[in-house]
Design a protein around this motif. Structure first.
Motif, short mmCIF file in Angstrom:
data_model
loop_
_atom_site.label_atom_id
_atom_site.label_comp_id
_atom_site.label_asym_id
_atom_site.label_seq_id
_atom_site.Cartn_x
_atom_site.Cartn_y
_atom_site.Cartn_z
N GLN A 13 0.84 -1.20 0.00
CA GLN A 13 0.00 0.00 0.00
C GLN A 13 0.87 1.24 0.00
N LEU A 14 0.50 2.20 -0.83
CA LEU A 14 1.13 3.50 -0.85
C LEU A 14 0.03 4.52 -0.57
N CYS A 43 3.96 10.27 1.24
CA CYS A 43 3.50 8.97 0.75
C CYS A 43 4.09 7.91 1.66
N ALA A 44 3.23 7.29 2.45
CA ALA A 44 3.66 6.26 3.38
C ALA A 44 3.48 4.89 2.74
N ALA A 45 4.53 4.10 2.77
CA ALA A 45 4.50 2.78 2.15
C ALA A 45 4.42 1.69 3.20
N SER A 46 3.71 0.65 2.87
CA SER A 46 3.65 -0.51 3.74
C SER A 46 3.60 -1.77 2.88
N GLY A 47 4.10 -2.86 3.45
CA GLY A 47 4.05 -4.11 2.72
C GLY A 47 5.17 -4.34 1.73
N TYR A 84 4.09 -0.32 -8.05
CA TYR A 84 2.94 -0.04 -7.20
C TYR A 84 2.64 1.45 -7.19
N TRP A 85 1.35 1.76 -7.11
CA TRP A 85 0.90 3.14 -7.16
C TRP A 85 -0.03 3.44 -5.99
N GLY A 86 0.08 4.68 -5.50
CA GLY A 86 -0.84 5.13 -4.48
C GLY A 86 -2.15 5.60 -5.10
#
Length: 125
Positions: free
Chosen positions: A2-3, A21-25, A114-116
């Protein structure tokens, strides 16, 4: 993965804004990060990117000198500091992650995995 992009809003020309932009995973430290934008009726365009390997930064000519991209690996977050905003900066801004690290790749949207969801930036004149 997730972004989560945030920080957009309505500002006046000449104002500043900082997007996050916080990234997870994902293993954030081995991904380059980029910002793209899309205005109504326009194609998506590259704004800025930061290489995970060299920390080099890259900018579109239209924002160079006004925007600054940075990253904080400890927070898995990438930022876009925008200054001297202009009405033509109005768009939905998207963050994206890429396993590539060279300039020729990071300017290209197709190199991002990956895109937010995007955050709206509106600049009034």
């Amino acid at each position: 993965v997730q972004l989560q992009a945030s920080g957009g809003g309505l500002v006046q020309a000449g104002d500043s804004l900082r997007l996050s932009c916080a990234a997870s995973g994902l293993n954030f430290g081995i991904y380059s990060m980029g910002w793209f934008r899309q205005a109504p009726g326009n194609v998506r365009e590259f704004v800025a990117a930061i290489s995970y390997r060299t920390r080099s930064t890259y900018y579109a000519g239209s924002v160079k000198g006004r925007f600054t991209i940075s990253r904080d690996n400890s927070k898995s977050t990438v930022y876009l500091q925008m200054s001297d905003l202009k009405p033509e900066d109005t768009a939905v801004y998207y963050c994206a992650s890429s396993g590539y690290y060279s300039a020729s790749d990071l300017y290209t949207g197709g190199r991002y995995d990956y895109w937010g969801q995007g955050t709206q930036v509106t600049v009034s004149s």
